[in-house]
Each structure stands twice: as structure tokens, then as C-alpha cells.
Design an enzyme around this catalytic site. Structure first.
Site, PDB file in Angstrom:
ATOM      1  N   TRP A 127      30.898 -25.215  73.552  1.00 60.50           N
ATOM      2  CA  TRP A 127      31.408 -25.325  72.566  1.00 60.50           C
ATOM      3  C   TRP A 127      31.244 -23.664  72.063  1.00 60.50           C
ATOM      4  CZ3 TRP A 127      35.245 -27.908  70.427  1.00 60.50           C
ATOM      5  CH2 TRP A 127      35.787 -27.706  69.442  1.00 60.50           C
ATOM      6  N   ASP A 177      33.794 -16.336  64.709  1.00 55.32           N
ATOM      7  CA  ASP A 177      34.253 -16.145  63.397  1.00 55.32           C
ATOM      8  C   ASP A 177      34.275 -17.859  62.987  1.00 55.32           C
ATOM      9  OD1 ASP A 177      36.502 -16.913  64.761  1.00 55.32           O
ATOM     10  OD2 ASP A 177      37.450 -15.089  64.328  1.00 55.32           O
ATOM     11  N   GLU A 180      35.990 -19.999  65.425  1.00 51.75           N
ATOM     12  CA  GLU A 180      35.440 -19.821  66.757  1.00 51.75           C
ATOM     13  C   GLU A 180      36.066 -18.851  67.906  1.00 51.75           C
ATOM     14  OE1 GLU A 180      35.483 -24.070  66.522  1.00 51.75           O
ATOM     15  OE2 GLU A 180      33.505 -24.133  65.658  1.00 51.75           O
ATOM     16  N   GLU A 336      44.772 -30.652  59.300  1.00 51.90           N
ATOM     17  CA  GLU A 336      44.376 -29.494  59.606  1.00 51.90           C
ATOM     18  C   GLU A 336      45.456 -28.295  59.504  1.00 51.90           C
ATOM     19  OE1 GLU A 336      40.828 -27.654  62.450  1.00 51.90           O
ATOM     20  OE2 GLU A 336      42.750 -28.038  63.424  1.00 51.90           O
TER      21      GLU A 336
END
Length: 384
Positions: A127, A177, A180, A336
């Protein structure tokens, strides 16, 4: 009428706004129902890339929304979860801080990750993990909760101290940020979250002595750095030295209040993001966004609404709340992002193939809807 255990009830606005109050109420129900027994807030219970994880950043904004709606116990369970994770990593944090002060910083891979399993463990899959903003945001949220409800901060004292040490020693480091991305840059939204958190716990009396001095010095240095290197045409830029605008900078205006909406930087930032990223009420992340084609994010519309509410423009704030409400499905689940106005439609399918449909529900979207609904009085907070 909502039950008192979650702390909000329908406001006294006109009947036409009742659907907004109902969605805010159901959003609180949804967040309460999905909160893990550990206190963690799942980012999204069904989206393949998020399932089983909680982010400090998303969770802190969710906890702030629940706190603002009167759901104090829910917010405090999240703060307990954060504190357990941080205290369990005290040796690692002490090493990170000591090496930073010695001029020998640890590699990015040894910094704290941005997301954890509900059990408080690091994820096993790759990740974009090194992000500082979440640790500042949780400090801000716990201090704001204390201010709002008169709750003492003693039970989180050591975790607060560790977070302050971690941030004051590391805030100048580039990291991923909010989205990502762009790991080689120092991002204005990240700096704002860090500074707001340090100021909040300092003002709350949660730290003292040398640690208090370091927090205040760092927050002032951060603010000066943003003003000197993080502005373009007087508004907050995407990162230091950038000429781009990014909607994550809205948080610096409201709810964090680092650059108030009534001030020149705050007002210019609201206008810049409204002019360049808002299309019909739906706010994009940034103009070159290609994630799921670069859609419009309800949580960002609500952040823009919080900015306008802080500036005294309730009408604009409610318009943005209405747009966000319009993205809910028949079950009241907020996504989202939505694809009604994609910046790059050719890039949608690759993400759908990789991770499946857009995350829905996204708890952060529901939280920002609740936070704005409370701010504009669509719902009211019951006495504690």
C-alpha cells in the site's frame, strides 16, 4: 425522529429539508452499525481495496462528525483504538524521533503506516502507506471532541505525546498525500492536518514543557512554510511549489480552521476550488485525476460546504449538502465518488477491472454529510 442515543434529531427547518435530516440520521445509524467492536471505523465494508482497514485520517474525520452529532461514545471508542495502536508502537516511535533529531532519519518504509486492520495490525498487502496527515488529524479530532463535550484527555495522554513527538520531528518529510499519490512532495493538506493537530492539543492543555514548545514552534513553522511556499495566486496549492489546486486543501479552511474562511487565504482557497473543481455542486479532487475516471466526491462537496458555512454563506452550504444527498442510492448509501462528470472517462474501466465498482458506502462520505448537516442546522445536537 431519531433516538437520543445517537445524539441528533431533526431540526426545525422547512419540511422540504426533512430528507436531508433523514439522510443525516441514517448516516449516523450506518456508521454506528458498522463501527468495529475495537473502535475502528471501516473505510468501506464492501470495497475490495478498503475492506478490513481503518485509516487514521478518514477515521478522525468520522469521529469528529459523530462527536458533532452527539455520538460521544462512538468517537471515544475510535480514539481508544488510535491510542492503543500508538502506545503499542512506542519503541518504534521513539527510534523514529531520535534518529530524526540525530540527522539520520529512518527510511519511509519504517515510518508509521496510514491504515491498520481493525485489530490494530499493519496490512500484509502493498500500500501507499507513509502518510503523516492522519496522525495530525486524530490529534485535532480528539482535542476538538474534548472542547466540544468537556471530556478530559487523560486516557489518551501518552498517545497524544507520542503523536506530537512523531510529527514535530518529521513534518518536513515528503510523503504520500490524501489520495496516496506524489510521495516525493510535501503536501499542503498534510501540513495543515499536522499543524491543526499540534495547535489543538497545545490549546487543550494536553501537553506541557518542552513538548508544548516544540509543538507550537513546529505549527508556526508549518504555517510560515505554507505561506512562503504553498500558495499560488494567494490560495493554497496542491503541494509546496505547485501551481495546481487540490480539493484536499479545503480542510485547512474548514473544519480545521488553520486558514479561516474569513481571511484572505481561506476565502481565496474556497473561490479557487469552487471555480476550478466544482461542477454543478460536485467537487473533483484535482484536474488531472484519473482514479475511476476522475469523478466528483460527495465528501469534498461537503468540505466546500463547511467552508462556505464558516464564511457565513449558509445558502451555498445547503446547496452543496443537497448535491451530496443526491448521490445516495435507494438504501441511503453514499459513494466515494460518482461518474456523472468524469475528467477522463477512458480511465474508468481499468479501476473497475482492478477493484470492482466504486466504494459504496464510504463512511467518510457519510461522516462529512453529517458534519455539514449539523453545521448548517439541518439536524440539531441533543444536550449531552
Amino acid at each position: 425522529m431519531i433516538e437520543a442515543h445517537h445524539g441528533i434529531q431533526s431540526g426545525s427547518d422547512a419540511e422540504s429539508r426533512d430528507p436531508l435530516a433523514r439522510l443525516a440520521e441514517s448516516s449516523v445509524d450506518l456508521i454506528l452499525g458498522l463501527q468495529d467492536p475495537s473502535g475502528a471505523y471501516p473505510a468501506s465494508p464492501t470495497f475490495s481495496a478498503y475492506r478490513g482497514y481503518c485509516w487514521f485520517r478518514d477515521g478522525a474525520f468520522i469521529a469528529d462528525a459523530m462527536s458533532s452529532a452527539g455520538a460521544s461514545e462512538s468517537a471515544e471508542r475510535f480514539f481508544d483504538w488510535c491510542a492503543r495502536i500508538l502506545v503499542a508502537r512506542e519503541p518504534a516511535i521513539v527510534e523514529i524521533v531520535s534518529r530524526a533529531l540525530a540527522g539520520d532519519p529512518v527510511p519511509d518504509a519504517q515510518m508509521l503506516p496510514t491504515r491498520f486492520t481493525f485489530a490494530g495490525e499493519e496490512g500484509e498487502d502493498d500500500w501507499w502507506d507513509f502518510q503523516l496527515d492522519g496522525f495530525g488529524t486524530w490529534l485535532w479530532a480528539v482535542a476538538e471532541h474534548s472542547r466540544r463535550h468537556g471530556t478530559g484527555l487523560g486516557r489518551w495522554a501518552r498517545a497524544i505525546e507520542l503523536s506530537v513527538d512523531y510529527l514535530t520531528s518529521s513534518w518536513q518529510r515528503p510523503c504520500f498525500d490524501w489520495w496516496e499519490e506524489n510521495a516525493s512532495e510535501v503536501h499542503v493538506s498534510t501540513l495543515a492536518c499536522v499543524a491543526a493537530g499540534l495547535v489543538a492539543v497545545a490549546e487543550a492543555g494536553a501537553i506541557d514543557g518542552r513538548r508544548l514548545e516544540q509543538a507550537l514552534d513546529a505549527s508556526e513553522s508549518i504555517r510560515s512554510t505554507i505561506v512562503e511556499r504553498g500558495l499560488v495566486h494567494g490560495y493554497l496549492a496542491k503541494w509546496l511549489g505547485s501551481t495546481e489546486v487540490d480539493a484536499s486543501a479545503l480542510a485547512a479552511v474548514a473544519p480545521l480552521g488553520l486558514f479561516p474562511a474569513s481571511g484572505e487565504i481561506g476565502s481565496r482557497t474556497l473561490m479557487a476550488i469552487d471555480d476550478s473543481l466544482n461542477v454543478g455542486g460536485g467537487v473533483h479532487r484535482y484536474l488531472d485525476d484519473t482514479f475511476f475516471g476522475g469523478g466528483q466526491w460527495p465528501l469534498l462537496s461537503c468540505l466546500l460546504g463547511l467552508g462556505y458555512a464558516a464564511a457565513g454563506d449558509r445558502g451555498r452550504a445547503v446547496e452543496l449538502l443537497v448535491w451530496a444527498a443526491g448521490t445516495a442510492d435507494r438504501d441511503g448509501a453514499l459513494p466515494e465518488q460518482v461518474g456523472d462528470h468524469l475528467l477522463d472517462p477512458s480511465r474508468y474501466q481499468e479501476w473497475d477491472d482492478r477493484w470492482g465498482p466504486v466504494a459504496r458506502p464510504l463512511l467518510w462520505s457519510h461522516a462529512m454529510f453529517v458534519r455539514l448537516a449539523v453545521e448548517v442546522g439541518v439536524v440539531e445536537v441533543l444536550p449531552a
